[in-house]
Design a protein around this motif. Sequence first.
Motif, PDB file in Angstrom:
ATOM      1  N   LEU A  11     -13.450   6.165 -10.507  1.00  0.00           N
ATOM      2  CA  LEU A  11     -13.091   5.462  -9.275  1.00  0.00           C
ATOM      3  C   LEU A  11     -11.876   6.086  -8.600  1.00  0.00           C
ATOM      4  CD1 LEU A  11     -13.628   1.699 -10.241  1.00  0.00           C
ATOM      5  CD2 LEU A  11     -15.011   3.090  -8.694  1.00  0.00           C
ATOM      6  N   MET A  12     -10.908   6.524  -9.385  1.00  0.00           N
ATOM      7  CA  MET A  12      -9.727   7.138  -8.800  1.00  0.00           C
ATOM      8  C   MET A  12     -10.037   8.509  -8.230  1.00  0.00           C
ATOM      9  SD  MET A  12      -6.561   5.951 -11.275  1.00  0.00           S
ATOM     10  CE  MET A  12      -5.400   6.887 -10.288  1.00  0.00           C
ATOM     11  N   GLU A  13     -10.998   9.213  -8.800  1.00  0.00           N
ATOM     12  CA  GLU A  13     -11.427  10.481  -8.233  1.00  0.00           C
ATOM     13  C   GLU A  13     -12.123  10.267  -6.885  1.00  0.00           C
ATOM     14  OE1 GLU A  13     -13.884  12.280 -11.151  1.00  0.00           O
ATOM     15  OE2 GLU A  13     -12.211  13.127 -12.306  1.00  0.00           O
ATOM     16  N   HIS A  14     -12.795   9.118  -6.758  1.00  0.00           N
ATOM     17  CA  HIS A  14     -13.490   8.802  -5.509  1.00  0.00           C
ATOM     18  C   HIS A  14     -12.510   8.380  -4.423  1.00  0.00           C
ATOM     19  CE1 HIS A  14     -16.502   7.333  -2.734  1.00  0.00           C
ATOM     20  NE2 HIS A  14     -15.921   6.142  -2.745  1.00  0.00           N
ATOM     21  N   ASP A  15     -11.653   7.395  -4.712  1.00  0.00           N
ATOM     22  CA  ASP A  15     -10.636   6.923  -3.756  1.00  0.00           C
ATOM     23  C   ASP A  15      -9.605   6.113  -4.533  1.00  0.00           C
ATOM     24  OD1 ASP A  15      -9.106   5.823  -1.719  1.00  0.00           O
ATOM     25  OD2 ASP A  15     -10.817   5.592  -0.367  1.00  0.00           O
ATOM     26  N   ALA A  16      -8.552   6.803  -4.948  1.00  0.00           N
ATOM     27  CA  ALA A  16      -7.559   6.176  -5.817  1.00  0.00           C
ATOM     28  C   ALA A  16      -6.838   5.016  -5.128  1.00  0.00           C
ATOM     29  CB  ALA A  16      -6.544   7.213  -6.289  1.00  0.00           C
ATOM     30  N   LEU A  17      -6.400   5.231  -3.884  1.00  0.00           N
ATOM     31  CA  LEU A  17      -5.629   4.200  -3.198  1.00  0.00           C
ATOM     32  C   LEU A  17      -6.470   2.958  -2.926  1.00  0.00           C
ATOM     33  CD1 LEU A  17      -2.981   3.334  -1.918  1.00  0.00           C
ATOM     34  CD2 LEU A  17      -3.728   4.408   0.224  1.00  0.00           C
ATOM     35  N   ALA A  18      -7.694   3.147  -2.448  1.00  0.00           N
ATOM     36  CA  ALA A  18      -8.563   2.002  -2.157  1.00  0.00           C
ATOM     37  C   ALA A  18      -8.894   1.237  -3.432  1.00  0.00           C
ATOM     38  CB  ALA A  18      -9.849   2.476  -1.492  1.00  0.00           C
ATOM     39  N   THR A  19      -9.075   1.957  -4.527  1.00  0.00           N
ATOM     40  CA  THR A  19      -9.381   1.303  -5.797  1.00  0.00           C
ATOM     41  C   THR A  19      -8.225   0.450  -6.279  1.00  0.00           C
ATOM     42  OG1 THR A  19     -10.865   3.112  -6.438  1.00  0.00           O
ATOM     43  CG2 THR A  19     -10.044   1.689  -8.200  1.00  0.00           C
ATOM     44  N   HIS A  20      -7.015   0.988  -6.235  1.00  0.00           N
ATOM     45  CA  HIS A  20      -5.849   0.226  -6.674  1.00  0.00           C
ATOM     46  C   HIS A  20      -5.549  -0.920  -5.708  1.00  0.00           C
ATOM     47  CE1 HIS A  20      -4.059   2.202 -10.248  1.00  0.00           C
ATOM     48  NE2 HIS A  20      -4.807   3.218  -9.843  1.00  0.00           N
ATOM     49  N   ARG A  71      -3.579   5.401 -13.684  1.00  0.00           N
ATOM     50  CA  ARG A  71      -4.927   5.410 -14.259  1.00  0.00           C
ATOM     51  C   ARG A  71      -4.992   4.491 -15.480  1.00  0.00           C
ATOM     52  NH1 ARG A  71      -5.425  10.583 -15.312  1.00  0.00           N
ATOM     53  NH2 ARG A  71      -6.193  11.071 -13.230  1.00  0.00           N
ATOM     54  N   ASP A  72      -3.966   4.565 -16.321  1.00  0.00           N
ATOM     55  CA  ASP A  72      -3.929   3.688 -17.490  1.00  0.00           C
ATOM     56  C   ASP A  72      -3.797   2.216 -17.063  1.00  0.00           C
ATOM     57  OD1 ASP A  72      -4.105   5.875 -19.138  1.00  0.00           O
ATOM     58  OD2 ASP A  72      -1.936   6.022 -19.474  1.00  0.00           O
ATOM     59  N   LEU A 108       0.829  -1.214   0.000  1.00  0.00           N
ATOM     60  CA  LEU A 108       0.000   0.000   0.000  1.00  0.00           C
ATOM     61  C   LEU A 108       0.860   1.259   0.000  1.00  0.00           C
ATOM     62  CD1 LEU A 108      -2.843  -0.994   2.494  1.00  0.00           C
ATOM     63  CD2 LEU A 108      -3.055  -0.661   0.026  1.00  0.00           C
ATOM     64  N   SER A 109       1.961   1.227   0.743  1.00  0.00           N
ATOM     65  CA  SER A 109       2.867   2.391   0.767  1.00  0.00           C
ATOM     66  C   SER A 109       3.488   2.627  -0.609  1.00  0.00           C
ATOM     67  CB  SER A 109       3.969   2.164   1.807  1.00  0.00           C
ATOM     68  OG  SER A 109       3.420   2.071   3.104  1.00  0.00           O
ATOM     69  N   ARG A 110       3.882   1.539  -1.248  1.00  0.00           N
ATOM     70  CA  ARG A 110       4.453   1.657  -2.585  1.00  0.00           C
ATOM     71  C   ARG A 110       3.419   2.170  -3.579  1.00  0.00           C
ATOM     72  NH1 ARG A 110       6.988  -3.357  -6.165  1.00  0.00           N
ATOM     73  NH2 ARG A 110       7.427  -2.137  -8.042  1.00  0.00           N
ATOM     74  N   GLU A 111       2.189   1.661  -3.467  1.00  0.00           N
ATOM     75  CA  GLU A 111       1.135   2.099  -4.368  1.00  0.00           C
ATOM     76  C   GLU A 111       0.801   3.575  -4.151  1.00  0.00           C
ATOM     77  OE1 GLU A 111      -1.048   1.358  -7.633  1.00  0.00           O
ATOM     78  OE2 GLU A 111       0.155  -0.159  -6.578  1.00  0.00           O
ATOM     79  N   LYS A 112       0.794   4.002  -2.890  1.00  0.00           N
ATOM     80  CA  LYS A 112       0.523   5.412  -2.578  1.00  0.00           C
ATOM     81  C   LYS A 112       1.585   6.322  -3.177  1.00  0.00           C
ATOM     82  CE  LYS A 112      -0.580   8.382   1.363  1.00  0.00           C
ATOM     83  NZ  LYS A 112      -0.720   8.431   2.851  1.00  0.00           N
ATOM     84  N   GLU A 113       2.831   5.873  -3.113  1.00  0.00           N
ATOM     85  CA  GLU A 113       3.933   6.652  -3.692  1.00  0.00           C
ATOM     86  C   GLU A 113       3.810   6.717  -5.208  1.00  0.00           C
ATOM     87  OE1 GLU A 113       8.843   6.535  -3.841  1.00  0.00           O
ATOM     88  OE2 GLU A 113       7.720   5.203  -2.503  1.00  0.00           O
ATOM     89  N   GLU A 114       3.446   5.611  -5.832  1.00  0.00           N
ATOM     90  CA  GLU A 114       3.281   5.598  -7.280  1.00  0.00           C
ATOM     91  C   GLU A 114       2.138   6.491  -7.728  1.00  0.00           C
ATOM     92  OE1 GLU A 114       2.764   1.480  -8.107  1.00  0.00           O
ATOM     93  OE2 GLU A 114       4.924   1.009  -8.088  1.00  0.00           O
ATOM     94  N   LEU A 115       1.065   6.526  -6.953  1.00  0.00           N
ATOM     95  CA  LEU A 115      -0.062   7.405  -7.286  1.00  0.00           C
ATOM     96  C   LEU A 115       0.327   8.876  -7.175  1.00  0.00           C
ATOM     97  CD1 LEU A 115      -2.958   5.500  -5.482  1.00  0.00           C
ATOM     98  CD2 LEU A 115      -2.800   5.933  -7.937  1.00  0.00           C
ATOM     99  N   ALA A 116       1.193   9.176  -6.218  1.00  0.00           N
ATOM    100  CA  ALA A 116       1.620  10.565  -6.035  1.00  0.00           C
ATOM    101  C   ALA A 116       2.583  11.011  -7.127  1.00  0.00           C
ATOM    102  CB  ALA A 116       2.284  10.723  -4.669  1.00  0.00           C
ATOM    103  N   ASN A 117       3.392  10.089  -7.638  1.00  0.00           N
ATOM    104  CA  ASN A 117       4.429  10.452  -8.602  1.00  0.00           C
ATOM    105  C   ASN A 117       4.017  10.289 -10.056  1.00  0.00           C
ATOM    106  OD1 ASN A 117       6.183  11.014  -6.468  1.00  0.00           O
ATOM    107  ND2 ASN A 117       6.981   8.912  -6.431  1.00  0.00           N
ATOM    108  N   ASN A 118       3.101   9.374 -10.341  1.00  0.00           N
ATOM    109  CA  ASN A 118       2.732   9.109 -11.731  1.00  0.00           C
ATOM    110  C   ASN A 118       1.276   8.664 -11.813  1.00  0.00           C
ATOM    111  OD1 ASN A 118       2.734   8.599 -14.449  1.00  0.00           O
ATOM    112  ND2 ASN A 118       4.624   7.392 -14.443  1.00  0.00           N
TER     113      ASN A 118
END
Length: 233
Positions: free
Chosen positions: A123-132, A99-100, A84-94
């Motif tokens: 879905l990402m606008e609603h909650d990106a981290l929870a969706t991924h 999304r793709d 989850l930490s890695r995914e959160k970092e990836e969402l913040a950086n790219n």
Amino acid sequence: MAKIIIPPEMHRSQHTGWLRAAVLGANDGIVSTASLIVGVAAANSSHQNILITGIAGLVAGAMSMAAGEYVSVSSQADTEQADLSREKEELANNVEFERDELAQIYVQRGVTPELAKQVALQLMEHDALATHAREELGITEALTARPIQAALASAGAFSVGAALPLVMVLIATPSHLIIWVSAASLIFLILLGILAAKVGGANIWKGALRVGFWGAFAMALTAGIGSIFGTSV
């Protein structure tokens, strides 16, 4: 136009998590404690020593189950948090790439590329981290690792299972103790197998036969070993 509310469907697979832990804990409690009692009784031990051995087996087994579950589930929880930490970092950086990536997951499941992009965006606008976490990592709130809960549940289930053959030791006469403990434990195991199969929607007789066979095998094996060593000592 009135909004139609569709109630969620209940599936038997929703029971598999807690059912597996409860059945395994109770099954281990019955089999290990009953086998221990039968093995010690077959070695011509006193009634008091048999009871003490059974109680020690219950306590040791419950603590072992709790420690094992806690360590195992804690490792799972650490892995989930790292992902989850890695995914959160990836969402913040790219965020565009993420999304793709999410859209591609939906395309692979049969959604058209255009619709997949719209779904991923909303879905990402609603909650990106929870969706991924749900779609990419398979982590949901219902399946999140809970070490303390798992440890307490396993220890409790084991204790309940182990207490059943111990009750037989208290009420059985010394001359018939092995028969009482063995017969009662097999009945408990068969009932447990039927209950687990019924809740899980499986064949109840298959479940009963499975746990009954291995329980009988374990008790017979320990009784044989106890008889051999009891005779030779």
